[in-house]
Design a protein around this motif. Structure first.
Motif, mmCIF file in Angstrom:
data_model
loop_
_atom_site.group_PDB
_atom_site.id
_atom_site.type_symbol
_atom_site.label_atom_id
_atom_site.label_comp_id
_atom_site.label_asym_id
_atom_site.label_seq_id
_atom_site.Cartn_x
_atom_site.Cartn_y
_atom_site.Cartn_z
ATOM 1 N N ALA A 117 -8.791 18.006 53.558
ATOM 2 C CA ALA A 117 -8.478 19.306 53.694
ATOM 3 C C ALA A 117 -7.419 19.388 54.849
ATOM 4 C CB ALA A 117 -9.342 20.400 53.328
ATOM 5 N N ALA A 118 -7.349 19.989 55.978
ATOM 6 C CA ALA A 118 -6.243 20.060 56.934
ATOM 7 C C ALA A 118 -5.696 18.905 56.863
ATOM 8 C CB ALA A 118 -7.635 19.933 58.148
ATOM 9 N N GLY A 119 -5.629 17.853 56.565
ATOM 10 C CA GLY A 119 -4.524 16.590 56.570
ATOM 11 C C GLY A 119 -3.677 17.083 55.241
ATOM 12 N N HIS A 120 -3.986 17.187 53.890
ATOM 13 C CA HIS A 120 -3.264 18.031 52.612
ATOM 14 C C HIS A 120 -2.286 18.717 52.960
ATOM 15 C CE1 HIS A 120 -2.908 17.907 48.698
ATOM 16 N NE2 HIS A 120 -3.758 19.546 48.070
ATOM 17 N N THR A 121 -3.851 20.124 53.496
ATOM 18 C CA THR A 121 -2.672 21.333 53.907
ATOM 19 C C THR A 121 -1.581 20.907 54.763
ATOM 20 O OG1 THR A 121 -4.659 21.888 53.825
ATOM 21 C CG2 THR A 121 -2.272 23.620 54.836
ATOM 22 N N ALA A 122 -1.753 19.725 55.969
ATOM 23 C CA ALA A 122 -0.439 20.278 57.075
ATOM 24 C C ALA A 122 0.805 19.098 55.939
ATOM 25 C CB ALA A 122 -0.933 19.226 58.068
ATOM 26 N N GLY A 123 1.238 18.454 55.412
ATOM 27 C CA GLY A 123 0.637 17.643 54.077
ATOM 28 C C GLY A 123 2.055 17.984 53.268
ATOM 29 N N THR A 124 1.203 19.358 52.592
ATOM 30 C CA THR A 124 1.939 19.635 51.247
ATOM 31 C C THR A 124 1.597 21.859 51.507
ATOM 32 O OG1 THR A 124 -0.543 20.182 50.635
ATOM 33 C CG2 THR A 124 0.313 17.791 50.305
ATOM 34 N N GLY A 125 1.501 21.844 52.529
ATOM 35 C CA GLY A 125 1.047 23.333 52.356
ATOM 36 C C GLY A 125 0.295 24.098 51.600
ATOM 37 N N HIS A 126 -0.803 23.349 50.905
ATOM 38 C CA HIS A 126 -1.708 23.808 50.184
ATOM 39 C C HIS A 126 -2.262 24.176 50.868
ATOM 40 C CE1 HIS A 126 -0.104 20.867 46.196
ATOM 41 N NE2 HIS A 126 0.977 21.833 47.011
ATOM 42 N N ASP A 127 -3.261 25.304 50.776
ATOM 43 C CA ASP A 127 -4.474 26.151 51.199
ATOM 44 C C ASP A 127 -4.900 26.621 50.134
ATOM 45 O OD1 ASP A 127 -3.389 28.325 50.431
ATOM 46 O OD2 ASP A 127 -2.510 29.150 52.838
ATOM 47 N N GLN A 128 -5.223 26.301 49.078
ATOM 48 C CA GLN A 128 -6.545 26.965 47.943
ATOM 49 C C GLN A 128 -7.534 26.343 48.070
ATOM 50 O OE1 GLN A 128 -6.172 30.387 47.132
ATOM 51 N NE2 GLN A 128 -4.778 30.543 49.065
ATOM 52 N N TRP A 129 -8.759 26.489 48.247
ATOM 53 C CA TRP A 129 -10.103 25.364 47.860
ATOM 54 C C TRP A 129 -10.827 25.799 47.045
ATOM 55 C CZ3 TRP A 129 -8.133 20.476 49.180
ATOM 56 C CH2 TRP A 129 -6.974 21.070 50.702
ATOM 57 N N LEU A 130 -11.451 24.959 45.758
ATOM 58 C CA LEU A 130 -13.320 24.815 45.692
ATOM 59 C C LEU A 130 -13.568 23.668 46.646
ATOM 60 C CD1 LEU A 130 -14.584 25.834 43.337
ATOM 61 C CD2 LEU A 130 -14.719 23.881 41.925
ATOM 62 N N VAL A 131 -14.133 24.384 47.134
ATOM 63 C CA VAL A 131 -15.623 23.442 48.218
ATOM 64 C C VAL A 131 -16.747 24.148 47.249
ATOM 65 C CG1 VAL A 131 -15.860 23.548 50.595
ATOM 66 C CG2 VAL A 131 -14.114 24.266 50.185
#
Length: 78
Positions: A54-68
């Motif tokens: 998730a941290a890598g995905h946020t760093a690459g895309t800026g996305h920060d909304q998750w279903l966990v």
């Protein structure tokens, strides 16, 4: 990392450990990718691996909304 479902409580079991006929799955879906009505849940081996992805995905895309979620399922032994 923001979570649409709030904080997640980690279990004492390691990822993939079998307790009787149960297995723990650590799941994550980015709510900004794909169809928000049908999020694609991705399984991970541990809460740590899920968080790192998730941290890598946020760093690459800026996305920060998750279903966990953490899901415990019955599995058959073969």
């Amino acid at each position: 990392m923001k979570s649409a479902t709030g904080s997640v409580t980690a279990t004492n079991r390691k990822a993939g450990d079998l307790m009787g006929n149960q297995r723990t799955f650590y799941l994550l879906a980015c709510l900004e990718c794909g169809d928000p009505e049908k999020p694609l849940m991705m399984p991970f081996e541990s809460p740590r691996e899920r968080g790192q992805w998730a941290a890598g995905h946020t760093a690459g895309t800026g996305h920060d909304q998750w279903l966990v979620t953490t899901d415990v399922r019955e599995v058959s032994r073969g």
